[in-house]
Design a protein around this motif. Structure first.
Motif, mmCIF file in Angstrom:
data_model
loop_
_atom_site.group_PDB
_atom_site.id
_atom_site.type_symbol
_atom_site.label_atom_id
_atom_site.label_comp_id
_atom_site.label_asym_id
_atom_site.label_seq_id
_atom_site.Cartn_x
_atom_site.Cartn_y
_atom_site.Cartn_z
ATOM 1 N N VAL A 1 -5.428 3.980 0.441
ATOM 2 C CA VAL A 1 -5.142 2.632 0.105
ATOM 3 C C VAL A 1 -6.480 1.614 0.181
ATOM 4 C CG1 VAL A 1 -3.652 1.040 -1.671
ATOM 5 C CG2 VAL A 1 -3.491 3.788 -1.446
ATOM 6 N N ARG A 2 -6.251 1.195 1.037
ATOM 7 C CA ARG A 2 -6.471 0.321 1.979
ATOM 8 C C ARG A 2 -8.474 0.127 1.561
ATOM 9 N NH1 ARG A 2 -3.211 -2.859 5.394
ATOM 10 N NH2 ARG A 2 -4.651 -4.391 5.677
ATOM 11 N N ARG A 3 -8.680 1.009 1.794
ATOM 12 C CA ARG A 3 -10.228 1.664 2.304
ATOM 13 C C ARG A 3 -10.524 1.913 0.644
ATOM 14 N NH1 ARG A 3 -10.633 7.550 3.325
ATOM 15 N NH2 ARG A 3 -10.612 7.161 1.538
ATOM 16 N N ASP A 4 -9.724 1.974 -0.361
ATOM 17 C CA ASP A 4 -9.968 2.712 -1.495
ATOM 18 C C ASP A 4 -9.958 1.408 -2.686
ATOM 19 O OD1 ASP A 4 -11.450 4.964 -1.082
ATOM 20 O OD2 ASP A 4 -10.046 5.451 -1.646
ATOM 21 N N GLY A 5 -9.463 0.656 -1.913
ATOM 22 C CA GLY A 5 -9.318 -1.064 -2.656
ATOM 23 C C GLY A 5 -8.218 -0.424 -3.729
ATOM 24 N N LEU A 6 -7.170 0.153 -3.981
ATOM 25 C CA LEU A 6 -6.398 0.803 -4.501
ATOM 26 C C LEU A 6 -5.401 -0.241 -4.385
ATOM 27 C CD1 LEU A 6 -6.254 4.656 -4.391
ATOM 28 C CD2 LEU A 6 -8.034 3.276 -5.429
ATOM 29 N N ASP A 7 -5.504 -1.403 -3.977
ATOM 30 C CA ASP A 7 -4.064 -2.145 -4.107
ATOM 31 C C ASP A 7 -4.991 -4.021 -4.213
ATOM 32 O OD1 ASP A 7 -5.758 -2.664 -1.845
ATOM 33 O OD2 ASP A 7 -3.226 -3.198 -0.394
ATOM 34 N N ALA A 8 -5.889 -3.347 -4.979
ATOM 35 C CA ALA A 8 -6.878 -5.250 -5.104
ATOM 36 C C ALA A 8 -6.483 -5.716 -5.983
ATOM 37 C CB ALA A 8 -7.813 -4.594 -4.984
ATOM 38 N N CYS A 9 -5.881 -5.419 -7.257
ATOM 39 C CA CYS A 9 -5.173 -6.482 -7.632
ATOM 40 C C CYS A 9 -4.418 -7.182 -7.465
ATOM 41 C CB CYS A 9 -5.313 -5.391 -8.942
ATOM 42 S SG CYS A 9 -3.738 -3.747 -9.104
ATOM 43 N N VAL A 10 -3.359 -6.815 -7.116
ATOM 44 C CA VAL A 10 -2.378 -7.353 -6.572
ATOM 45 C C VAL A 10 -2.608 -8.687 -5.317
ATOM 46 C CG1 VAL A 10 -0.084 -6.993 -5.081
ATOM 47 C CG2 VAL A 10 -1.104 -5.412 -5.565
ATOM 48 N N TYR A 11 -3.901 -9.014 -4.507
ATOM 49 C CA TYR A 11 -4.666 -9.467 -4.045
ATOM 50 C C TYR A 11 -5.725 -10.145 -4.336
ATOM 51 C CZ TYR A 11 -1.272 -7.431 -0.888
ATOM 52 O OH TYR A 11 0.155 -6.747 -0.156
ATOM 53 N N ASP A 12 -6.080 -10.059 -5.411
ATOM 54 C CA ASP A 12 -7.090 -10.817 -6.466
ATOM 55 C C ASP A 12 -6.760 -12.218 -6.568
ATOM 56 O OD1 ASP A 12 -8.598 -9.161 -6.362
ATOM 57 O OD2 ASP A 12 -8.735 -7.859 -8.933
ATOM 58 N N ALA B 1 0.469 -1.314 0.074
ATOM 59 C CA ALA B 1 0.118 0.057 -0.069
ATOM 60 C C ALA B 1 0.556 1.367 0.114
ATOM 61 C CB ALA B 1 -0.891 0.171 1.389
ATOM 62 N N ALA B 2 1.977 0.789 0.741
ATOM 63 C CA ALA B 2 2.518 2.465 0.660
ATOM 64 C C ALA B 2 3.828 2.767 -0.690
ATOM 65 C CB ALA B 2 3.880 1.788 1.832
ATOM 66 N N ALA B 3 3.996 1.478 -1.581
ATOM 67 C CA ALA B 3 4.720 1.953 -2.480
ATOM 68 C C ALA B 3 3.485 2.276 -3.392
ATOM 69 C CB ALA B 3 4.860 0.515 -2.820
ATOM 70 N N ILE B 4 2.150 1.815 -3.406
ATOM 71 C CA ILE B 4 1.389 2.131 -4.280
ATOM 72 C C ILE B 4 0.522 3.898 -4.466
ATOM 73 C CG2 ILE B 4 -1.157 2.082 -4.755
ATOM 74 C CD1 ILE B 4 -0.620 -0.702 -4.594
ATOM 75 N N ALA B 5 1.164 3.862 -2.475
ATOM 76 C CA ALA B 5 0.129 5.145 -2.654
ATOM 77 C C ALA B 5 2.049 6.334 -2.584
ATOM 78 C CB ALA B 5 0.318 4.931 -0.643
ATOM 79 N N ALA B 6 3.092 6.457 -2.702
ATOM 80 C CA ALA B 6 3.715 6.849 -2.651
ATOM 81 C C ALA B 6 4.166 6.935 -4.136
ATOM 82 C CB ALA B 6 4.924 6.574 -1.796
ATOM 83 N N GLU B 7 4.027 5.788 -5.024
ATOM 84 C CA GLU B 7 4.480 5.669 -6.535
ATOM 85 C C GLU B 7 3.418 5.829 -7.536
ATOM 86 O OE1 GLU B 7 8.205 5.464 -7.212
ATOM 87 O OE2 GLU B 7 7.801 6.700 -5.423
#
Length: 222
Positions: free
Chosen positions: A211-222, A60-66
């Motif tokens: 990121v966690r709340r809005d599922g912005l990392d969902a594709c990583v865990y599908d 989530a941090a990588a997505i949030a930052a980069e």
């Protein structure tokens, strides 16, 4: 001229075939070393770690930052690229518009530095990994080859260097500070950061929740 054209076409075909084969291999095999690592005068400290053993806060941090649109784009963030072009045209500090996918392609297959030729190769490899690896593998490789400090590569090595424990258990603050180091790993410190790095780390830590709340990392865990 015809002979030169044949040689050029043959070289292109060979390059495309070899690059596709290499991408397929790295879909399953850990990346052993990169050009950036080999050229690092500080040596190489790394510890390849499966994504399942990396704390979700780090992803989530990588997505949030980069790359906030990591799960939405096909490898390229058109809006970010356009903004970077406009800002760079005005002068001042050069701003990049690269996604995590582009950074991974560059880190694994190419070299650091700019130039249109390298950017063209980066685009080619980005298309390949997006279609052959998929988002989860891209993130896994990114978090294993990204430079996280002097001679330090990957989230696991960064966690052990800065916090003396595994990357499998990173707090939001720890993950955010590692992510804050990523753009300038040789000049920023994740432990007791000051100034911009500290402020940016705090911003990234706050964004992890989004990121966690809005599922912005969902594709990583599908």
């Amino acid at each position: 001229m015809t002979r030169l054209m044949r040689i050029l076409i043959l070289a292109i075909v060979w390059f495309m075939g070899l690059s596709i084969a290499l991408v397929i291999v790295y879909r399953f095999v850990p990346v052993p070393v990169t050009a950036t690592m080999l050229l690092d005068e500080h040596g190489i400290t790394k510890d390849w770690t499966r994504l399942s053993r990396v704390d979700r806060n780090m992803v989530a941090a990588a997505i949030a930052a980069e790359d906030g649109k990591f799960c939405q784009h096909n490898g390229f963030d058109k809006q970010a690229i356009e903004k970077a072009i406009k800002k760079n045209a005005r002068g001042g500090r050069i701003r990049g518009g690269s996604t995590i996918s582009q950074q991974t392609a560059k880190n694994v297959f190419l070299w650091q530095g700019g130039g249109y030729f390298r950017k063209g190769l980066e685009a080619w490899f980005t298309l390949l990994i997006e279609n052959i690896w998929g988002k989860r593998r891209i993130m896994e490789v990114y978090l294993n080859v990204a430079e996280t400090g002097l001679g330090t590569y990957g989230a696991e090595a960064g966690a052990r260097r800065y916090y003396h424990h595994s990357g499998a258990r990173l707090s939001r603050t720890e993950a955010a500070r590692i992510a804050a180091v990523l753009p300038l790993p040789k000049a920023r410190a994740a432990v007791d950061p000051a100034g911009f790095t500290r402020r940016y780390g705090n911003t990234v830590a706050a964004r992890i929740g989004e990121v966690r709340r809005d599922g912005l990392d969902a594709c990583v865990y599908d």
